[in-house]
Write a protein that holds these residues in place. Structure first.
Motif, PDB file in Angstrom:
ATOM      1  N   CYS A   1       0.835  -1.205   0.000  1.00 27.87           N
ATOM      2  CA  CYS A   1       0.000   0.000   0.000  1.00 27.87           C
ATOM      3  C   CYS A   1       0.867   1.250   0.000  1.00 27.87           C
ATOM      4  O   CYS A   1       0.578   2.223  -0.707  1.00 27.87           O
ATOM      5  CB  CYS A   1      -0.927   0.001   1.219  1.00 27.87           C
ATOM      6  SG  CYS A   1      -2.337  -1.117   1.078  1.00 27.87           S
ATOM      7  N   VAL A   2       1.935   1.216   0.772  1.00 28.36           N
ATOM      8  CA  VAL A   2       2.868   2.349   0.800  1.00 28.36           C
ATOM      9  C   VAL A   2       3.522   2.527  -0.570  1.00 28.36           C
ATOM     10  O   VAL A   2       3.631   3.649  -1.087  1.00 28.36           O
ATOM     11  CB  VAL A   2       3.953   2.138   1.884  1.00 28.36           C
ATOM     12  CG1 VAL A   2       5.029   3.221   1.784  1.00 28.36           C
ATOM     13  CG2 VAL A   2       3.326   2.138   3.264  1.00 28.36           C
ATOM     14  N   VAL A   3       3.953   1.402  -1.173  1.00 29.32           N
ATOM     15  CA  VAL A   3       4.574   1.457  -2.502  1.00 29.32           C
ATOM     16  C   VAL A   3       3.599   2.017  -3.529  1.00 29.32           C
ATOM     17  O   VAL A   3       3.961   2.862  -4.372  1.00 29.32           O
ATOM     18  CB  VAL A   3       5.054   0.055  -2.936  1.00 29.32           C
ATOM     19  CG1 VAL A   3       5.521   0.076  -4.397  1.00 29.32           C
ATOM     20  CG2 VAL A   3       6.169  -0.425  -2.034  1.00 29.32           C
ATOM     21  N   ALA A   4       2.335   1.560  -3.475  1.00 26.99           N
ATOM     22  CA  ALA A   4       1.322   2.024  -4.425  1.00 26.99           C
ATOM     23  C   ALA A   4       1.063   3.517  -4.267  1.00 26.99           C
ATOM     24  O   ALA A   4       0.887   4.240  -5.262  1.00 26.99           O
ATOM     25  CB  ALA A   4       0.030   1.239  -4.231  1.00 26.99           C
ATOM     26  N   LEU A   5       1.044   3.996  -3.027  1.00 24.17           N
ATOM     27  CA  LEU A   5       0.812   5.427  -2.785  1.00 24.17           C
ATOM     28  C   LEU A   5       1.981   6.270  -3.283  1.00 24.17           C
ATOM     29  O   LEU A   5       1.789   7.338  -3.864  1.00 24.17           O
ATOM     30  CB  LEU A   5       0.594   5.671  -1.288  1.00 24.17           C
ATOM     31  CG  LEU A   5      -0.745   5.173  -0.712  1.00 24.17           C
ATOM     32  CD1 LEU A   5      -0.751   5.327   0.806  1.00 24.17           C
ATOM     33  CD2 LEU A   5      -1.915   5.929  -1.329  1.00 24.17           C
ATOM     34  N   VAL A   6       3.196   5.780  -3.046  1.00 24.85           N
ATOM     35  CA  VAL A   6       4.383   6.532  -3.468  1.00 24.85           C
ATOM     36  C   VAL A   6       4.491   6.576  -4.993  1.00 24.85           C
ATOM     37  O   VAL A   6       4.792   7.625  -5.581  1.00 24.85           O
ATOM     38  CB  VAL A   6       5.662   5.906  -2.860  1.00 24.85           C
ATOM     39  CG1 VAL A   6       6.912   6.546  -3.464  1.00 24.85           C
ATOM     40  CG2 VAL A   6       5.664   6.073  -1.348  1.00 24.85           C
ATOM     41  N   THR A   7       4.255   5.437  -5.638  1.00 29.51           N
ATOM     42  CA  THR A   7       4.388   5.366  -7.099  1.00 29.51           C
ATOM     43  C   THR A   7       3.118   5.774  -7.830  1.00 29.51           C
ATOM     44  O   THR A   7       3.132   5.962  -9.047  1.00 29.51           O
ATOM     45  CB  THR A   7       4.762   3.936  -7.531  1.00 29.51           C
ATOM     46  OG1 THR A   7       3.724   3.026  -7.127  1.00 29.51           O
ATOM     47  CG2 THR A   7       6.083   3.513  -6.898  1.00 29.51           C
ATOM     48  N   ARG A   8       2.009   5.861  -7.067  1.00 30.75           N
ATOM     49  CA  ARG A   8       0.705   6.191  -7.652  1.00 30.75           C
ATOM     50  C   ARG A   8       0.356   5.234  -8.786  1.00 30.75           C
ATOM     51  O   ARG A   8      -0.089   5.634  -9.864  1.00 30.75           O
ATOM     52  CB  ARG A   8       0.691   7.640  -8.153  1.00 30.75           C
ATOM     53  CG  ARG A   8       0.892   8.674  -7.046  1.00 30.75           C
ATOM     54  CD  ARG A   8       0.837  10.081  -7.596  1.00 30.75           C
ATOM     55  NE  ARG A   8       1.048  11.061  -6.532  1.00 30.75           N
ATOM     56  CZ  ARG A   8       1.054  12.384  -6.727  1.00 30.75           C
ATOM     57  NH1 ARG A   8       0.868  12.872  -7.965  1.00 30.75           N
ATOM     58  NH2 ARG A   8       1.255  13.194  -5.711  1.00 30.75           N
ATOM     59  N   SER A   9       0.594   3.960  -8.538  1.00 28.64           N
ATOM     60  CA  SER A   9       0.338   2.937  -9.551  1.00 28.64           C
ATOM     61  C   SER A   9      -0.095   1.634  -8.902  1.00 28.64           C
ATOM     62  O   SER A   9       0.339   1.304  -7.804  1.00 28.64           O
ATOM     63  CB  SER A   9       1.604   2.702 -10.383  1.00 28.64           C
ATOM     64  OG  SER A   9       1.441   1.602 -11.252  1.00 28.64           O
ATOM     65  N   LEU A  10      -0.970   0.919  -9.603  1.00 34.65           N
ATOM     66  CA  LEU A  10      -1.404  -0.408  -9.168  1.00 34.65           C
ATOM     67  C   LEU A  10      -0.809  -1.490 -10.058  1.00 34.65           C
ATOM     68  O   LEU A  10      -1.283  -2.623 -10.086  1.00 34.65           O
ATOM     69  CB  LEU A  10      -2.936  -0.500  -9.182  1.00 34.65           C
ATOM     70  CG  LEU A  10      -3.662   0.405  -8.177  1.00 34.65           C
ATOM     71  CD1 LEU A  10      -5.174   0.273  -8.346  1.00 34.65           C
ATOM     72  CD2 LEU A  10      -3.260   0.054  -6.753  1.00 34.65           C
ATOM     73  N   GLY A  11       0.238  -1.139 -10.779  1.00 33.97           N
ATOM     74  CA  GLY A  11       0.956  -2.119 -11.594  1.00 33.97           C
ATOM     75  C   GLY A  11       0.349  -2.413 -12.935  1.00 33.97           C
ATOM     76  O   GLY A  11       0.791  -3.324 -13.635  1.00 33.97           O
ATOM     77  N   GLY A  12      -0.677  -1.670 -13.320  1.00 33.08           N
ATOM     78  CA  GLY A  12      -1.292  -1.879 -14.623  1.00 33.08           C
ATOM     79  C   GLY A  12      -2.206  -3.078 -14.707  1.00 33.08           C
ATOM     80  O   GLY A  12      -2.639  -3.476 -15.803  1.00 33.08           O
TER      81      GLY A  12
END
Length: 274
Positions: free
Chosen positions: A185-196
């Motif tokens: 969740c932290v990674v997704a917030l920082v990158t603003r991505s759900l991996g496509g």
């Protein structure tokens, strides 16, 4: 019965790892791990809510966090290695993580017999032979290095999972997944991505996540109620399943030296159990 549960965990791990490796060829490994962990966490949370009144034991939180962080590292490295290297080579190397619970057991008072040390030597030799073509320059060494890191991560996760399951198997599994989900969740917030990831990919990712969760649960039961060394070795036989899937689906062929190395790595793991 406990040995069968440990063997079943290796079958579940091998299958989920193979299909996760395929997914990692079209989506980033971090996205595959994040989605599979999150979806499995949702399913497990439903089970926890129905069993909350029966949960006992308080020694699981720290062990579950340790299992979550080390398992997460192992999965990220392993899925990345599977997506870029030969599955029949990467999987046996990652399986060498079985040595970690044995070594940690020694550090905490266990006394493995001489045959156990022989098994670890055979396993290391097998990994070296299986990695030979990767290190020769024919293919990048990156998958081999990642598989080695994954082995350590998996080994630490198995040890922590066993220790936490002695207090509460269900809550250790839940805490392990919760730790992974928080990180992603932290990674997704920082990158603003759900991996496509798109909607049609969610069901197979859910199945992969549940397969990994099932494997963890079977191992936790087998190790906490039996011997962690035996359960670890039997659970580490997942490369056999991964290699079979790779042969059936990808028509992947191993060179003779790789075949010998993979067999030695698995034989070494089996010797450790003795």
């Amino acid at each position: 019965m406990l040995s069968l549960l440990a063997l079943a965990s290796s079958a579940a791990w091998g299958t989920s790892d193979f299909f996760a490796g395929l997914f990692s060829r079209r989506r980033p490994a971090v996205a595959v791990v994040g989605w599979t962990q999150a979806l499995a966490f949702l399913a497990l949370s439903v089970v926890v809510l129905t069993q909350l009144g029966e949960v006992t034991g308080s020694g699981w939180p720290l062990w579950s966090i340790g299992a979550g962080l080390s398992g997460l590292t192992g999965l990220l490295c392993f899925y990345t290695a599977l997506s870029t290297g030969t599955m029949g080579v990467v999987a046996p190397i990652a399986a060498l993580g079985v040595a970690v619970p044995v070594l940690l057991g020694v550090a905490t008072g266990d006394q493995p017999p001489a045959l156990t040390w022989v098994g670890m030597g055979v396993a290391v030799l097998g990994a070296t032979l299986a990695s030979g073509p990767e290190l020769s320059g024919d293919v990048s060494t990156r998958p081999v290095v990642l598989a080695g890191i994954a082995a350590v991560g998996f080994g630490l996760a198995l040890f922590c999972l066993d220790r936490g399951a002695r207090s509460s198997t269900l809550m250790t599994l839940w805490g392990m997944r919760a730790t992974s989900v928080v990180v992603f969740c932290v990674v997704a917030l920082v990158t603003r991505s759900l991996g496509g990831v798109v909607a049609r990919e969610v069901p197979p990712l859910f199945l992969i996540g549940c397969g990994d969760l099932t494997a963890n649960g079977l191992f936790a039961i087998a190790s906490s109620r039996g011997e962690v060394s035996v359960a670890s070795v039997l659970g580490s036989l997942f490369p056999v399943v991964t290699i079979v899937w790779a042969r059936l689906v990808l028509k992947e062929r191993l060179r003779p030296v790789q075949q010998a190395g993979a067999l030695l790595a698995l034989a070494g793991a089996a010797i450790i159990a003795v």
